[in-house]
Structures are given as C-alpha cells and as structure tokens.
Design a protein around this motif. Sequence first.
Motif, PDB file in Angstrom:
ATOM      1  N   ARG A   1      -4.588  -5.322   4.168  1.00 23.18           N
ATOM      2  CA  ARG A   1      -5.121  -4.256   2.477  1.00 23.18           C
ATOM      3  C   ARG A   1      -4.611  -2.697   2.972  1.00 23.18           C
ATOM      4  O   ARG A   1      -4.827  -2.412   1.889  1.00 23.18           O
ATOM      5  CB  ARG A   1      -6.491  -5.386   2.645  1.00 23.18           C
ATOM      6  N   GLU A   2      -4.888  -2.341   3.969  1.00 23.08           N
ATOM      7  CA  GLU A   2      -5.351  -0.332   4.548  1.00 23.08           C
ATOM      8  C   GLU A   2      -4.236  -0.067   3.682  1.00 23.08           C
ATOM      9  O   GLU A   2      -3.831   0.884   3.991  1.00 23.08           O
ATOM     10  CB  GLU A   2      -5.590  -0.442   5.613  1.00 23.08           C
ATOM     11  N   LEU A   3      -2.578  -1.256   4.760  1.00 22.25           N
ATOM     12  CA  LEU A   3      -1.623  -0.589   4.904  1.00 22.25           C
ATOM     13  C   LEU A   3      -1.554  -1.026   3.609  1.00 22.25           C
ATOM     14  O   LEU A   3       0.036   0.618   2.700  1.00 22.25           O
ATOM     15  CB  LEU A   3      -0.772  -1.718   5.831  1.00 22.25           C
ATOM     16  N   LEU A   4      -1.169  -1.794   2.625  1.00 19.80           N
ATOM     17  CA  LEU A   4      -1.269  -1.082   1.159  1.00 19.80           C
ATOM     18  C   LEU A   4      -1.525  -0.497   0.188  1.00 19.80           C
ATOM     19  O   LEU A   4      -1.195   0.602  -0.927  1.00 19.80           O
ATOM     20  CB  LEU A   4      -1.583  -2.680   0.284  1.00 19.80           C
ATOM     21  N   GLU A   5      -2.978  -0.403   0.841  1.00 17.29           N
ATOM     22  CA  GLU A   5      -3.631   1.418   0.541  1.00 17.29           C
ATOM     23  C   GLU A   5      -3.226   2.392   0.475  1.00 17.29           C
ATOM     24  O   GLU A   5      -3.117   3.658  -0.284  1.00 17.29           O
ATOM     25  CB  GLU A   5      -4.642   1.178   0.714  1.00 17.29           C
ATOM     26  N   ALA A   6      -3.302   2.346   1.563  1.00 14.03           N
ATOM     27  CA  ALA A   6      -2.081   3.903   2.662  1.00 14.03           C
ATOM     28  C   ALA A   6      -0.476   3.889   1.775  1.00 14.03           C
ATOM     29  O   ALA A   6      -0.274   5.170   1.624  1.00 14.03           O
ATOM     30  CB  ALA A   6      -1.485   3.308   3.933  1.00 14.03           C
ATOM     31  N   THR A   7       0.143   2.493   1.678  1.00 18.05           N
ATOM     32  CA  THR A   7       1.667   3.047   0.332  1.00 18.05           C
ATOM     33  C   THR A   7       1.252   3.316  -0.990  1.00 18.05           C
ATOM     34  O   THR A   7       1.910   3.483  -1.661  1.00 18.05           O
ATOM     35  CB  THR A   7       2.791   1.508   0.972  1.00 18.05           C
ATOM     36  N   GLN A   8      -0.188   2.565  -1.565  1.00 15.10           N
ATOM     37  CA  GLN A   8      -0.530   3.177  -2.794  1.00 15.10           C
ATOM     38  C   GLN A   8      -0.518   5.098  -2.901  1.00 15.10           C
ATOM     39  O   GLN A   8      -0.348   5.904  -4.006  1.00 15.10           O
ATOM     40  CB  GLN A   8      -1.688   2.343  -3.696  1.00 15.10           C
ATOM     41  N   GLU A   9      -1.548   5.239  -1.617  1.00 13.49           N
ATOM     42  CA  GLU A   9      -1.010   6.629  -1.907  1.00 13.49           C
ATOM     43  C   GLU A   9       0.313   7.486  -1.802  1.00 13.49           C
ATOM     44  O   GLU A   9       0.524   8.261  -2.365  1.00 13.49           O
ATOM     45  CB  GLU A   9      -2.395   7.316  -0.998  1.00 13.49           C
ATOM     46  N   LEU A  10       0.712   6.949  -0.789  1.00 12.19           N
ATOM     47  CA  LEU A  10       2.318   7.233  -0.817  1.00 12.19           C
ATOM     48  C   LEU A  10       3.422   7.297  -2.265  1.00 12.19           C
ATOM     49  O   LEU A  10       3.265   8.385  -2.620  1.00 12.19           O
ATOM     50  CB  LEU A  10       2.842   6.503   0.620  1.00 12.19           C
TER      51      LEU A  10
END
Length: 238
Positions: free
Chosen positions: A159-168
């Motif tokens: 989940r945290e990787l996807l959250e980081a992707t959303q930020e990018l």
Amino acid sequence: MSDADPTANGDALEIAVPSDPLAGHAATAYFWGHVAGSGDVTDDRIEVVTNDEESAQVLAAIAGGNLEHETTTREYAHDTSITRTEDEYTLSIGEDDAGGLLGRTSTLSLPVDGRGNYRFGAFSEYDRELLRGLLEGCGTICFKSSSGTVGISFVHDDRELLEATQELIADCPIDAPTGDLSATSSGGYWFGVDDDAVPAFGTWLYENCEETGLFAPSRRRKLERSLEQASAYDGDET
C-alpha cells in the motif's frame, strides 16, 4: 514511432548509465521503478520481472545480471476468476553479477529504508522515467469499451508503494488526478488515474522515450492502440 529491436543485427544494447547505480539518472530511475513495481530486494540478490523482452534487456544493460524466460499463467489482479498466459522475463542480479550494485553491507545501502520502503529522492529530477518504470512494473493499460476511454491503474501488494506513486503522479507536470486506493480480490491494492487525464498523462509518460531507450515497446504500443480506440469511439482527438 519505431519499435525496432534494440539488439537487432547483433549489436549489443547500449544504455547510458552512471557509475553509481544509486545516483540520480534517467536509467537508474527507470530501473528502480521496475524493481519497486515488480521486483524483490534481499541482502545478496535483486530480482525483477517484466513481460517485455526488450525492456528486460534494457534492465540488464543497466545493472547486469542473468535473464531467464518462461511462460506463466496467472490470475488477473482485479478478478482472480480470470487467468492469462504470458511471457515472463526474470532478471536476477547477485553479488557475482554486479558487485558495484550489491557489494554493500545490507539492503539499507540500496534505495530502501529500514522497513523496506523505497526511497526515491535521488530520482526526483527523473520522475518521468521513474513513473514509467513503475507503470511497466505494476501498472495496467486498458481500453474501456463501455465508456470509450482508456484506463491506467497501478496494482501492488504494498500500500505504501502505491501511496508514493500517487504522490509522484500528483507532482508531475501533467494534471492527472487519481482515485482512492481500493482492495483487490487477490489481497493487494490498486488505484487508477482519472480517465479524462489518461491521454495527456500517458503521452507525457512515453514522450521522447526513444532518445534513451528506457521503455517497454509492447507497453507503449498497448497505450497507443488504446488511445486510438478511444479516439475512434467518440470521433474526437485524444
């Protein structure tokens, strides 16, 4: 656009890479995007998986290692009742393959923190290549026949990787809103880019990619075909 094989005519694939695989660079950003999206990092090995042979060759040119090819059948991330068969290329990088990459005391020396989360700060100037690697590692592109639009989504167990992707994506120069994270039937998570933003976001993501060779031709073709289908569906330019 040309999708010629970068290793045609027996020529070795040449990709510009920095001496430090953790340095900010287009190639390292693309590589670590792939690793984060479809790879695994341990103290003595990195493995990254892709369905595109040319992309696998690019990753090997960046970081070395050994490539293996097999045909796999797997469940579709959004619906486990559907299976698909596809080629799979696995790049394995061990201490003997790339000491400069893995000749470190632990994975903490790689772009991951103590909890295994990827640290992408070094690649902040190469957000396009990083996002392209993430899309090709854990993203999907599809034409939605019910609405005549193109969908881009990202699927991962972390989940945290996807959250980081959303930020990018939020920080990229294209206005591309994303939906909330949702659970998949396989136990992971996913989110999608707003359909109205997909044409501009997808075009930006692959713009000028041939200049560096850092892309999967099959994934770009899928995007182009899907955008063409959407254009033909409503008669408007995408």
